[in-house]
Every structure is written in structure tokens, then in C-alpha cells.
Design an enzyme around this catalytic site. Structure first.
Site, PDB file in Angstrom:
ATOM      1  N   GLU A 169       0.822  -1.216   0.000  1.00 27.21           N
ATOM      2  CA  GLU A 169       0.000   0.000   0.000  1.00 27.21           C
ATOM      3  C   GLU A 169       0.855   1.265   0.000  1.00 27.21           C
ATOM      4  O   GLU A 169       0.544   2.238  -0.681  1.00 27.21           O
ATOM      5  CB  GLU A 169      -0.948   0.014   1.212  1.00 27.21           C
ATOM      6  CG  GLU A 169      -2.087  -0.989   1.101  1.00 27.21           C
ATOM      7  CD  GLU A 169      -1.692  -2.400   1.527  1.00 27.21           C
ATOM      8  OE1 GLU A 169      -0.531  -2.602   1.959  1.00 27.21           O
ATOM      9  OE2 GLU A 169      -2.538  -3.311   1.425  1.00 27.21           O
ATOM     10  N   HIS A 210     -11.266  -3.977   9.046  1.00 28.45           N
ATOM     11  CA  HIS A 210     -11.816  -3.817   7.698  1.00 28.45           C
ATOM     12  C   HIS A 210     -13.125  -3.032   7.720  1.00 28.45           C
ATOM     13  O   HIS A 210     -13.950  -3.184   6.821  1.00 28.45           O
ATOM     14  CB  HIS A 210     -12.085  -5.183   7.051  1.00 28.45           C
ATOM     15  CG  HIS A 210     -10.862  -5.963   6.691  1.00 28.45           C
ATOM     16  ND1 HIS A 210     -10.067  -6.541   7.627  1.00 28.45           N
ATOM     17  CD2 HIS A 210     -10.308  -6.254   5.495  1.00 28.45           C
ATOM     18  CE1 HIS A 210      -9.067  -7.188   7.023  1.00 28.45           C
ATOM     19  NE2 HIS A 210      -9.187  -7.015   5.722  1.00 28.45           N
TER      20      HIS A 210
END
Lengths: 332, 340
Positions: A64, A133
Site C-alpha cells: 500500500e 476492515h
């Protein structure tokens, strides 16, 4: 001639915007984890890789920070990357590049560069994916000068704001609530843009102003329908953009209703609603208030797994109804 | 490194490094000019700080000039670099003008960043310099992104990412090398290993003996050279930039060097000995380069002295420009936060 309007889902509307942007501008390309043949974790990019090829719909390694930095570098040097972070939670791994680089390069370099970068982030709870999440981190990004932060609620806005974001010369962070992906709404075919700095009044009312974005706006509209049956007319404002925040629209509404309820999924303390409340307290609308400002925000806890706990952790429609009712009836 | 060092200290025409065949006297004079300009710029910057003219902090690269110049010898304005907090040398080597650099140093509107960035953020996009960076490893993925642009736009540009040994332990370094290799991008990773990440030695911070040995983990060539020897740096970076331009993908070059000044103004030199510093000062890359230029017949001593005198004059004029430049207006604070 007016464009053909279809019913599209929020995810389809985003995919259509991505396709149009890539058709119109060779510089636009997509980067992200599993956005190619997999179609994206939420099937937003879908089959775009088959249409535009792997050079323009690029699967990245699970990196990321590196991916965000590559997107920043490409944006600085003539490309228009749209970077998907698979879950907004994963932005924590990429914060350096987003906050220190993308947001600041133009300013730090005295205006000699721009960073035309869009970062899309599926966000929020309600999918049973638990604490890592499901977060709503909008306030983190809205706190950073140099970023623009948007959170469209409708498929129409998702397409129009994304097209505007891709055309924008500055970095734009787009939050997409996962529970909205399947929601449907009218979307014109072809090209149109929705501005990145204007709130919208979704429902007019005289008794209480509810400010809520993303999935919370949908819940606020449901709540408003229930309240109307009780004779309470709520005005629902969808900020759409969290940085900049269109306070003028909110101030105007509060001057009319004299009551303000802020609803947001992010943790209540220091969240978007805290900022809106403070801005109202500082504004000319303060003198019009007939009741304290109320905030309904996420619980002071991580998002839990068990459905009963998960629901309890973020505002639900009955919570909004109850809070607005108390405000309207002078019970606060 | 010791073998290379010994070679650079016993200069004879018979052991002329082969890279000199690719460079003419004019190019080498310009390389010397830039090395001296970097040295004098940083000495003058340090002086301006001592005299209270400049503000904030600064990170001097004195002793490391051969790396910046040796690498940038092969770059044109359409090639890109990303740099570090210790970036004055990279900027000058890539073509930045010292008058606007001093102006930035003094926080003036005529500076490269109009006084918004200071020493740590000097950039000059017009010459392909995407900027110094205050975050260790921050520029590395950005360089990979610029290389992706070059590949997509087919510009033929190559990108050099300068970073220090400290950055080789950042995640950004590892993610970037992997992405560049997977996508076969035209980027050269140049690690200036000056022995210390602020105060912690590479021995104490880095599990491998040489940063270059990280390269095979990312399926790219890795080479370690004497960073105080212009020819050694130039040779390695010539090969790496050519490879990148041919579409051969990235290379990692480790340049072993030393900063003879402290990390920044706050450094009290508690982590290294005066003897160590003196040893490296004796290996100063600039006199070593001058000895080679003379021995190999590129420049005479008189010509070298002319270059030196020219640099002194350039620095004097640049400082005068900066000092005479206007300061920014506080009313313009928000001007460049956004483009629109």
C-alpha cells in the site's frame, strides 16, 4: 438533448465514471490490489481490465505504501492515476505518501507542481469484517490541508464527483461506503461533473437539520420519513464533500430549523460532526439555536464482529429518529 | 572499497579508469565545477546559519559530492531525480541554480519553493528535480512512479532515486524495489551509504554487510562502489542508466561515502571518533578528482584554479541575489495549498 437516464448501482456508477475517464484521457489509469481479473474486492472495477488492458488497469503487489507512492510519482510527472485502496483501513499503511507527500508537495514546492491523484477507499462497517476492515477514517484525511475529501451518497453523485475528482489537479480522497455499493439510483449516461465543494439538501424540513453523509445520509432519510409520520419535518443535508466542508448550506438550514443533529459513522470524539458542531457554534446560526447541538457518532470502540455488537457500534435509523425527536420536542 | 581507494590515491595514466573514455574535457570540467559548487554552496550555507541569516535546520553533504555529480553526469533535464533531506548536492548536480537555492535557504520569494520549503524541500521540476524530501525513504516510491510515467508516456526518461543508508531499512525501499523490478521500470536506486543513519551506524542497523546485496532479493543487479571516487560512481551509474534506457529495468548502486559534517545542526558527534572523521577527510573526493583530471591530461592545474575561482565568484553573486530578494507576504500563506 438530455442524456438517457438509467437505474445503476453505486458500484456500476463508479465503474462507468472510471471507463469514461479512461476513454477520454490516455493519461488516466487505475492501480490497486486485485482490481484486474478479480474485478476488485467489491467488484467496482469489474471487467474494466478486459476493456482497457493490464497496462491501464494495473494490479499492484500488496504494497500500500509503495503503491501510493508510485501513484504520487506518476501524478507528478504527467499521468492521472486512480489508486484503489482495497479497504480504507489499509490507508494506515500508506499514510506517509498520502499525508506527507501527496497533500504537501504542491505547497512545499511553492506551487511549482500539482498532484492530480484520486485515491478511492471502500469504507465503513456493516459487513461483518470486524475491526481492521470496517473503520470510518474520513476525519483523519479531512484534517489535512492539501487533500480534498469526498463521500458521495448516491450513484448519481458517485459518478459525477469521481469524474470531477479525476479531472481535478489536486489529490482527492473518495470514501465509498460498502453498504452503498448495491444501492440503486438514476444515473445519466455519458459525461457530467458534480462539484467537489457543495453540500446538497436531500430533504427539506422546518423542524430539525440532520447533517449526514454516505450511508448515514440514507439512514437519515429513512429516519426523516418516520419522523414525518409523527409531524416532525426534518431537513436532511448531505455534505458530499468533507474537505472543503460547505458550511454555508448547513448554516442556512440551521437558521431555518434552529436545531442541529450531526450523524456520522466515524468515532464520535473529534469526528466530522464535531467540526460541524463547532463551526455552527462559531457562526451566525448560533443565535438561532433553540436547543443544544446533538451528535450521533460511532461508539468509542473498535468495530466488533458479532452483528448485534456491530450494529450497536454505529448510528442506526432508530437512533437517528430518537435523537431528532428529542431535539424537535425540546427534550434535550 | 579499500582497493578502489588505494587506486584513486596512486594516480597514473596507466590505471586510468575506462569510464574516462566516455567523457571529454568540457564534461569533466563541468563535473568538477559542480562538485566545487556543491562544496562552496554548503560551506556558505553553513556560514549563513552561523551568522544567523538562515533559519531551521540543514543537512550538509560535504564529502559526498562525487556521488551526486558522478550519477547526474548521465542525466538530462528530461530525466528525473528524487532526493533526500541531504539533497543540496543532488539539486546542484541536476542543474539547479545556486542563487535560487540560497534564496530558498533565506526563506525568500525568489527561492525554488518561494520560501515555503527551505533546505529540506528544494526542487526544480523544470530540470527534472522532483525534490528533496524530509521523510527518509519518501522519495523512493515517487521515483518509481515517475519511471512508470516515463514508460507509459514513452519519453525515454530514466529516473534516479537518491537515498541514504538509513532508508534501506524503510518499508518504502523494499516495496519500491520490488514494484520497479516486477514492472521493469527505468529507475536507478542510488544509496549513498555514509555509514550512519543520523547516529546509528549501518553495522548496528543493517543486517547485511552491504546495501547492494539487497538487490538480488529483487532480481536486479546490485553494485557497491567507492562513493568518493568520481570515476567509480560514474562507471556504475553509466551502466545502470543505459540499462534502464534500454528497457532492462532497475539497478541498485551503493556508493560508500562519508559526511564529514554532523547529521544536522544538533549533532554533537558523540557516535564517531575524530580519528575516523580525519581519515575520511584525507579521502576528500574533490582533490582526488582534481588529481585524476590533471594526471590524465584533461585539465591543467591552472585550469582547475580557474574553475575554483569561478565558483567562488558564483557563490558571492548568488548570496547577494538571495539577500536582496523579497520575503514572502503573510497574506499569501494559503496560496499554494491547492491548485484550484
Amino acid at each position: 438533448m438530455s442524456a438517457i437516464v438509467r437505474e445503476l448501482s453505486y458500484a456500476q456508477a463508479i465503474q462507468e465514471a472510471l471507463a469514461i475517464a479512461m476513454e477520454d484521457d490516455e493519461r488516466v489509469f487505475l492501480m490497486g490490489e486485485d482490481i484486474g481479473v478479480y474485478g476488485g474486492a467489491f467488484q467496482v472495477t469489474g471487467d474494466l481490465v478486459h476493456r482497457f488492458g493490464e497496462d491501464r488497469v494495473m494490479d499492484t503487489p500488496i504494497s500500500e505504501l509503495g503503491g501510493a507512492g508510485v501513484a504520487v510519482g506518476a501524478a507528478l510527472t504527467g499521468m492521472r492515476p486512480v489508486f484503489e485502496l482495497q479497504f480504507s483501513d489499509f490507508s494506515t499503511l500508506a499514510m506517509e505518501q498520502i499525508v506527507n507527500q501527496a497533500a504537501k508537495l504542491r505547497f512545499m514546492l511553492g506551487g511549482s507542481v500539482s498532484v492530480p491523484l484520486v485515491i478511492r477507499m471502500p469504507t465503513g462497517s456493516g459487513t461483518g469484517a470486524a475491526a481492521q476492515h470496517s473503520q470510518s477514517l474520513e476525519a483523519w484525511f479531512a484534517h489535512i490541508p492539501g487533500l480534498k475529501v469526498i463521500e458521495p451518497t448516491t450513484p448519481y453523485d458517485a459518478k459525477g464527483m469521481l469524474l470531477a475528482a479525476i479531472a481535478d489537479p489536486d489529490p482527492v480522497i473518495m470514501f465509498e461506503h460498502k453498504l452503498l455499493y448495491k444501492s440503486k439510483g438514476p444515473v445519466p449516461a455519458g459525461r457530467y461533473a458534480v462539484s467537489l465543494d457543495k453540500a446538497q439538501v436531500r430533504r427539506e424540513g422546518r423542524d430539525v437539520t440532520i447533517v449526514a453523509s454516505g450511508i448515514m445520509c440514507s439512514r437519515a432519510l429513512d429516519a426523516a420519513a418516520t419522523l414525518a409520520e409523527e409531524g416532525v419535518e426534518a431537513e436532511v443535508i448531505d455534505p458530499r464533500s468533507l474537505r472543503p466542508l460547505d458550511m454555508a448550506t448547513i448554516v442556512q438550514s440551521v437558521k431555518k430549523t434552529s436545531r442541529l443533529l450531526c450523524v456520522y459513522e466515524g468515532v464520535k470524539t473529534l469526528g466530522i460532526g464535531a467540526e460541524i458542531s463547532a463551526a455552527i457554534a462559531e457562526s451566525e446560526a448560533f443565535a438561532y439555536l433553540d436547543a443544544p447541538i446533538l451528535r450521533l457518532g460511532g461508539a468509542e470502540s473498535p468495530i466488533p464482529y458479532s452483528p448485534i455488537l456491530e450494529k450497536a457500534a454505529v448510528p442506526q435509523t432508530p437512533d437517528i429518529v430518537a435523537a431528532a425527536r428529542r431535539l424537535a420536542r425540546g427534550q434535550v | 572499497m579499500s582497493a578502489a581507494a588505494a587506486k584513486s590515491e596512486t594516480v597514473q595514466p596507466s590505471n586510468r579508469p575506462p569510464i574516462y573514455e566516455r567523457l571529454n574535457a568540457a564534461q569533466l570540467r563541468e563535473a568538477l565545477h559542480k562538485m566545487l559548487l556543491i562544496r562552496r554552496f554548503e560551506e556558505a550555507a553553513e556560514d549563513s546559519y552561523v551568522r544567523g541569516q538562515s533559519y531551521g535546520t540543514m543537512h550538509l553533504s560535504i564529502g559526498q559530492e562525487a556521488v551526486a555529480v558522478g550519477v547526474c553526469t548521465w542525466l538530462s533535464d528530461s530525466d528525473y531525480i528524487t532526493s533526500t533531506h541531504r539533497g543540496h548536492g543532488h539539486c546542484i548536480a541536476k542543474g539547479a541554480k545556486v542563487d535560487r537555492m540560497f534564496a530558498e535557504f533565506l526563506g525568500r520569494e525568489t527561492g525554488y519553493c518561494r520560501g515555503r520549503g527551505g533546505s529540506m524541500h528544494i526542487a526544480d521540476p523544470a530540470t527534472g528535480n522532483l525534490g528533496a524530501n524530509g521523510i527518509v525513504g519518501g522519495g523512493i516510491p515517487i521515483a518509481v512512479g515517475a519511471a512508470l510515467s516515463a514508460k507509459k508516456l514513452k519519453t525515454g526518461a530514466v529516473v534516479v532515486s537518491f537515498f541514504g543508508d538509513g532508508a534501506n531499512n524503510e518499508g518504502a525501499f523494499h516495496e519500491s524495489l520490488n514494484i520497479a523490478a516486477v514492472w521493469k521500470l527505468p529507475v536507478v536506486f542510488v544509496c549513498e551509504n555514509n555509514g550512519y543513519g543520523m547516529s546509528v551506524s549501518t553495522k548496528r542497523s543493517t543486517a547485511v554487510d552491504s546495501v547492494a546485496v539487497r538487490a538480488p532479493a529483487y532480481a536486479m543487479p546490485g553494485v557497491s562502489v567507492d562513493g568518493n571516487h568520481f570515476a567509480a560512481v560514474a562507471e556504475a551509474s553509466f551502466e545502470a542508466t543505459e540499462r534502464a534506457r534500454r528497457g532492462g529495468g532497475p539497478t541498485l548502486i551503493e556508493c560508500v561515502t562519508y559526511r564529514t559534517r554532523g547529521h544536522s545542526r544538533s549533532d554533537r558527534n558523540r557516535y564517531r571518533t575524530p580519528e575516523e572523521i580525519e581519515t575520511w577527510k584525507a579521502r576528500d573526493p574533490i582533490p582526488a578528482f582534481e588529481r585524476e583530471l590533471e594526471a590524465f591530461g584533461f585539465l591543467s592545474r591552472v585550469e582547475i584554479e580557474k574553475v575554483r575561482a569561478g565558483v567562488d565568484e558564483e557563490i558571492k553573486q548568488a548570496l547577494a541575489f538571495a539577500e536582496a530578494s523579497p520575503v514572502p507576504s503573510a497574506a499569501d500563506l494559503l496560496r499554494d495549498v491547492y491548485t484550484v
